[in-house]
Enzyme design. Sequence first.
Site, short mmCIF file in Angstrom:
data_model
loop_
_atom_site.label_atom_id
_atom_site.label_comp_id
_atom_site.label_asym_id
_atom_site.label_seq_id
_atom_site.Cartn_x
_atom_site.Cartn_y
_atom_site.Cartn_z
N PRO A 314 -18.76 -28.25 -5.54
CA PRO A 314 -17.70 -28.47 -4.89
C PRO A 314 -16.43 -29.42 -5.68
O PRO A 314 -16.84 -30.47 -5.95
CB PRO A 314 -18.45 -29.45 -3.69
CG PRO A 314 -19.62 -30.27 -4.28
CD PRO A 314 -19.91 -29.03 -5.40
N CYS A 387 15.41 -25.59 -7.70
CA CYS A 387 16.34 -24.52 -7.48
C CYS A 387 15.90 -23.26 -7.09
O CYS A 387 15.65 -22.30 -7.89
CB CYS A 387 17.28 -24.40 -8.81
SG CYS A 387 18.32 -25.93 -9.17
N1 LLP Z 1 -16.98 -23.31 -9.08
C1 LLP Z 1 -16.45 -22.34 -9.65
C2 LLP Z 1 -17.06 -21.55 -10.66
C3 LLP Z 1 -15.09 -21.93 -9.42
O1 LLP Z 1 -14.27 -21.09 -9.90
C4 LLP Z 1 -14.31 -22.81 -8.41
C5 LLP Z 1 -12.82 -22.85 -8.01
C6 LLP Z 1 -15.15 -23.96 -8.00
C7 LLP Z 1 -16.49 -24.10 -8.30
C8 LLP Z 1 -14.71 -24.92 -6.86
O2 LLP Z 1 -14.21 -24.53 -5.79
P1 LLP Z 1 -13.71 -25.51 -4.67
O3 LLP Z 1 -14.89 -26.46 -4.14
O4 LLP Z 1 -12.77 -26.35 -4.88
O5 LLP Z 1 -13.14 -24.68 -3.52
N2 LLP Z 1 -6.21 -22.86 -6.95
C9 LLP Z 1 -6.97 -22.54 -5.63
C10 LLP Z 1 -8.49 -22.74 -6.02
C11 LLP Z 1 -8.79 -21.77 -6.94
C12 LLP Z 1 -10.28 -22.17 -7.03
C13 LLP Z 1 -11.04 -21.61 -8.24
N3 LLP Z 1 -12.24 -21.80 -8.47
C14 LLP Z 1 -6.33 -23.42 -4.40
O6 LLP Z 1 -5.46 -24.36 -4.77
O7 LLP Z 1 -6.62 -23.28 -3.46
#
Ligand code: LLP
Length: 463
Positions: A314, A387
């Site tokens: 997470p 901008c």
């Molecule tokens: N594990 C892997 C292999 C991942 O690719 C990701 C996120 C996570 C864990 C963590 O996911 P989380 O628990 O944070 O949802 N930039 C995007 C999110 C991209 C997430 C990519 N991978 C946003 O701002 O919503």
Amino acid sequence: MNAPHLTCPDPSDRPDLWPWSARRHDGVLHIGGLLATDIAHQWGTPIYVLDEGDLEGRALTWVSAMAEEFWDGYGMGGGSAYFAAKAFMSAGVIHTVTAAGMGVDTASLGELTCALEAGADPDRIGLHGNNKSDDEIRLAISAGERGIGRIVIDAPAEVERIATIARQLGRRARVMIRVTTGVHAGGHDFIATAHEDQKFGLSLVSGAAYRVARAVCETEELDFVGLHSHIGSQIFDLEAFTESASRLMGLAKQLAAEGIECREVDLGGGYAITYTAADPVPPTQKEVARSLATAVREACARHNLKVPHISIEPGRSTIGPTTVTLYRVGTVKRVPIDEGERLYVSVDGGMSDNIRPALYNAKYCVTLANRAPTGPTALSRIVGKHCESGDIIIADTLLPADVAPGDLLAVPATGAYGHAMSSNYNMLTRPGTLAVRDGEARWLIYPETVSDLLDRDATLNPQ
Ligand code: LLP
């Protein structure tokens, strides 16, 4: 007009939206025992303010929930949690989450180096990536006494690449296999990662994941740890995770029939948090762990399989809600629109410190931080200073109609993928991240200065 999505509830009304220590006293927002007004005065704006006690609490809660729900006394194989450092990386955060018992999931040379420099135990670090560099693989294998705990293989060609580097280094590499389980859930399409037609992982349905697992087991330099899947991000629906977990156990069974044991199965990250009053209250960490445990236990019983160690990664749900961005209001402009008028409230940051609204159409909410948001309201749009007309942080919100230059605005839930995805567009300097706790504050990330930016200019700094 008082639709819930247009207002930002106070911490007392929607605690899930705010850091644990956030309160409003005499109209002013407090975080970590400090007044938002004092923080802005002393450390400047825009600024990310991170409640360190909240971060510690969330990390401890993930660790204990996974340990309890997958406790081997229940015939399970134990459970653990890795902080997905892509959500926010700094050595201070790594200290807090690892002291709470989390491992660290990294996805680049920079993240891996930072985790190691911060003193994270290499055994409890993972490395992801669909296009890992030789340098990344080399560092992963050479770190510590046995290399990091898991390099997650994302393509068939990586079996040979990782084995070759391991051979050169005279070591074995511990690897997992990233499986696309076909479950597609939640969020924006760009953030969904386990359906088939995308760049991550090895397909379960086509047999690619199975074949690569077998190839790993036939390769002397590689030690097969188990399977991994990450189905997407900002997912409220626990069934998506349990369905994916159950499919992974099906693959584990298929491998077991070949004598290949999955010691560990990682179910990835993606657990949702609250961004606005329109969001439902997300499942608690304990509820997440419990439903994963139920699904894994059932699937293993069905397949007559020993329950492996289960981990999760997470990111957002560990750090997202711990942080509030404070902005100072600059220009306020009345703009006529079809239904009357809209206040354009410009703040001193924007898409460079929070790209998520522009990139994913992500919704946030905002409230006045320096005084109570009372009195008549006006339909407002919070915009940055870039901008670019798409530089909108919150498209529609109600703010007190007398919002004025100098007021402070607070946007909650910016801890994940805020600073991590920040940029220097228009040569804006990226804000610092200030950790607050019990009335004390310290920088986790210093605010950037214009001179930091100019330092990279080769013409101004000939060598
Ligand atoms: N594990 C892997 C292999 C991942 O690719 C990701 C996120 C996570 C864990 C963590 O996911 P989380 O628990 O944070 O949802 N930039 C995007 C999110 C991209 C997430 C990519 N991978 C946003 O701002 O919503």
